[in-house]
Design an enzyme around this catalytic site. Structure first.
Site, mmCIF file in Angstrom:
data_model
loop_
_atom_site.group_PDB
_atom_site.id
_atom_site.type_symbol
_atom_site.label_atom_id
_atom_site.label_comp_id
_atom_site.label_asym_id
_atom_site.label_seq_id
_atom_site.Cartn_x
_atom_site.Cartn_y
_atom_site.Cartn_z
ATOM 1 N N LYS A 187 -21.548 -34.275 -4.272
ATOM 2 C CA LYS A 187 -21.765 -32.920 -4.787
ATOM 3 C C LYS A 187 -20.617 -32.565 -5.714
ATOM 4 C CE LYS A 187 -20.814 -29.075 -4.457
ATOM 5 N NZ LYS A 187 -20.278 -28.085 -5.463
ATOM 6 N N GLU A 261 -8.868 -32.235 2.137
ATOM 7 C CA GLU A 261 -7.645 -32.253 1.322
ATOM 8 C C GLU A 261 -7.601 -30.913 0.607
ATOM 9 O OE1 GLU A 261 -5.175 -31.939 -1.282
ATOM 10 O OE2 GLU A 261 -6.547 -33.118 -2.530
ATOM 11 N N CYS A 295 -3.062 -29.678 -6.899
ATOM 12 C CA CYS A 295 -2.731 -29.204 -5.554
ATOM 13 C C CYS A 295 -1.323 -29.622 -5.127
ATOM 14 C CB CYS A 295 -3.754 -29.711 -4.548
ATOM 15 S SG CYS A 295 -3.959 -31.513 -4.535
ATOM 16 N N GLU A 394 -0.820 -20.364 -3.176
ATOM 17 C CA GLU A 394 -1.096 -21.339 -4.233
ATOM 18 C C GLU A 394 -1.658 -20.629 -5.462
ATOM 19 O OE1 GLU A 394 -2.974 -25.749 -4.484
ATOM 20 O OE2 GLU A 394 -4.285 -24.218 -3.620
#
Length: 499
Positions: A187, A261, A295, A394
């Protein structure tokens, strides 16, 4: 620029899903527009998959796993397909690089040199692992007889990839899953789906058995049905911690396996023996890579109080020198953010930094002369409180925060005082000192003197940065189930039983 950059590169069947070895038109009239993030121009549109399309993809993957030849092949046989995929990915490597620049904003010169390591490189590395990994281990049971520990494929895998690095992250999910003997429903993100379609074309070209790889592009609501689907045995997801928590909860409810993750707020500890200008150049170069939409980007810079201002000045000069613009311009060192939504997010954090008492050293706005495209200036804040919003959350953009520490122990404490634990770096000329500090840091990776994440070993995080690892043999294990077999005598190695 866009039309020439992707001429002859775009997927051949964007209106369809790839299901059971065929291109099947989606069962709705909906589409997702794919934009060039440097011009805001629509470059293509892909069909929006429905719940029915997702169900068809899972059924195809289930059939390929339950009754197809794929899981019954030996790892060496499957590795042959992985090598064929790697060769085809190498042949089409520039196509993937161009689309990555258009969809996500990475500078093209970097995309075409770095992507092969993650794309074809992942399939080659896992093909090589087929020869050395212990899929079958003999043991002597405590009560006597003959024992085997075998590692078998977990089953049907839902592989959900993010928009910042879709091709490389797709590879590090699909390559180990395929080597293990799993079938896959891939996906891709609706903002950056094209690399998944190209991958389906590659799988089709090399003759992968039908249903082993399926591709559907869907919105969040439809995608959740994939995670909840009883025909899916494992979910592997890379993305935000918010989405990861939801996926993890769904998987826990039905005992599905998952690898997550997730986000990061990674610290760089600049110790007193390290050269300030060198550290500034490395950190500025890191934040310009993919415009900080990484990330594991080193976004919290921790330095002793006596060197704080000197490092802030050097970082300000280095970041001011970053040239922002068209990612296909060879003189440009940082491209745009991937979307208008992402730029708005980054700008909201910059506003929070300004109002929260930190000192804006450089950046903070949109680059002059770039009226179209999702551009933002490299931005540096100094004198940042480690508990402030810009130090704890973040941002996923080119924003650095410099934080002062009393001493080395305080630097470690500040680094660990964060909900994330994905990556870190220790800047010091003393490798023994770097090792000593690294062992105190609660992060999945620690590098010396720069970002040194390495998927050939393992990648993943502590705390809110996720569950499980990707890359290397550690990244193969989550796609396998361990089975203990105990017999009166050691059985023969019978072909046709897979692992």
């Amino acid at each position: 620029m866009t039309r020439s950059a992707v001429a002859g590169v775009l997927p051949a069947h964007p209106e369809a899903s790839y299901i059971d070895g065929r291109w099947v038109p989606v069962s709705s009239s909906g589409t997702f527009e794919v934009l060039d993030c440097s011009t805001e121009e629509v470059v293509t549109a892909v069909g929006a998959a429905t719940v029915e399309d997702v169900d068809a993809a899972v059924i195809a993957a289930r059939k390929a796993f339950d009754s197809g030849p794929w899981p019954l092949m030996s790892p060496t046989e499957r590795a042959g397909y992985l090598r064929a995929i790697a060769a085809e990915l190498t042949r089409r490597g520039d196509d993937f690089a161009r689309l990555w620049s258009v969809e996500s904003g990475i500078v093209y010169s970097l995309a075409k040199t770095r992507l092969p390591l993650f794309l074809s490189g992942a399939f080659t590395a896992y093909a090589d692992l087929a020869e050395s990994f212990a899929f079958r281990e003999p043991h002597t049971p405590a009560a006597g007889g003959a024992g085997l520990l075998v590692r078998e494929p977990v089953g049907v895998v839902a592989a959900i990839v993010p928009w910042n690095g879709p091709a490389g992250l797709m590879a590090y999910k699909c390559a180990p899953a395929l080597l293990a003997g799993c079938s896959i429903v891939l996906k891709p993100p609706q903002e950056a789906p094209t690399s998944a379609y190209l991958f389906a074309e590659v799988c089709d070209r090399v003759g992968l058995p039908p249903g082993v790889v399926n591709v559907v592009t869907a919105d969040r609501q439809v995608s959740e049905t994939l995670v909840r689907h009883p025909g899916v045995d494992k979910v592997t997801f890379t993305g935000s911690t918010v989405a990861g928590r939801t996926i993890g909860a769904i998987c826990a409810d039905r005992m599905a396996r998952c690898t997550l993750e997730l986000g990061g707020k990674s610290p760089a500890l600049v110790l007193d023996d390290y050269d300030i200008d060198t550290a500034a150049k490395v950190l500025a170069g890191g934040i310009s890579y993919l415009a900080g939409q990484v990330c594991h980007s080193l976004t919290r810079v921790i330095v002793s109080e006596k060197r704080h201002d000197e490092l802030a000045d050097a970082l300000g000069a280095a970041m001011s020198a970053i040239r922002v613009g068209d990612p296909f311009d060879e003189s440009v060192t940082m491209g745009p953010l991937a979307s208008a939504r992402q730029r708005e997010r980054v700008e909201s954090y910059i506003a929070a930094g300004k109002s929260g008492g930190a000192r804006l050293v450089t950046g903070g706005g949109r680059p002059a002369g770039l009226e179209r495209g999702f551009f933002v200036e490299p931005t540096l804040f100094a004198g940042v409180d480690n508990r402030s919003v810009i130090a704890t959350e973040e941002i996923f953009g080119p924003v650095l925060a410099v934080i002062a520490a009393k001493d080395e122990d305080d630097a470690v404490a500040l680094a660990n005082d964060n909900p994330y634990g994905l990556n870190a770096s220790v800047f010091t000329n003393d490798t023994d000192r770097a090792y000593r500090v690294a062992r105190k840091l609660r992060t999945g990776t620690v590098g010396q003197n720069g970002p040194r994440t390495d998927f050939s070993i393992a990648f993943g995080g502590f705390k809110l940065s996720g569950v499980g690892r990707e890359g290397g043999s550690e990244g193969l294990l989550p796609f396998l189930e361990t089975k203990t077999l105990v017999f009166e005598n050691q059985p023969a190695d019978i072909p046709g039983l897979g692992n």
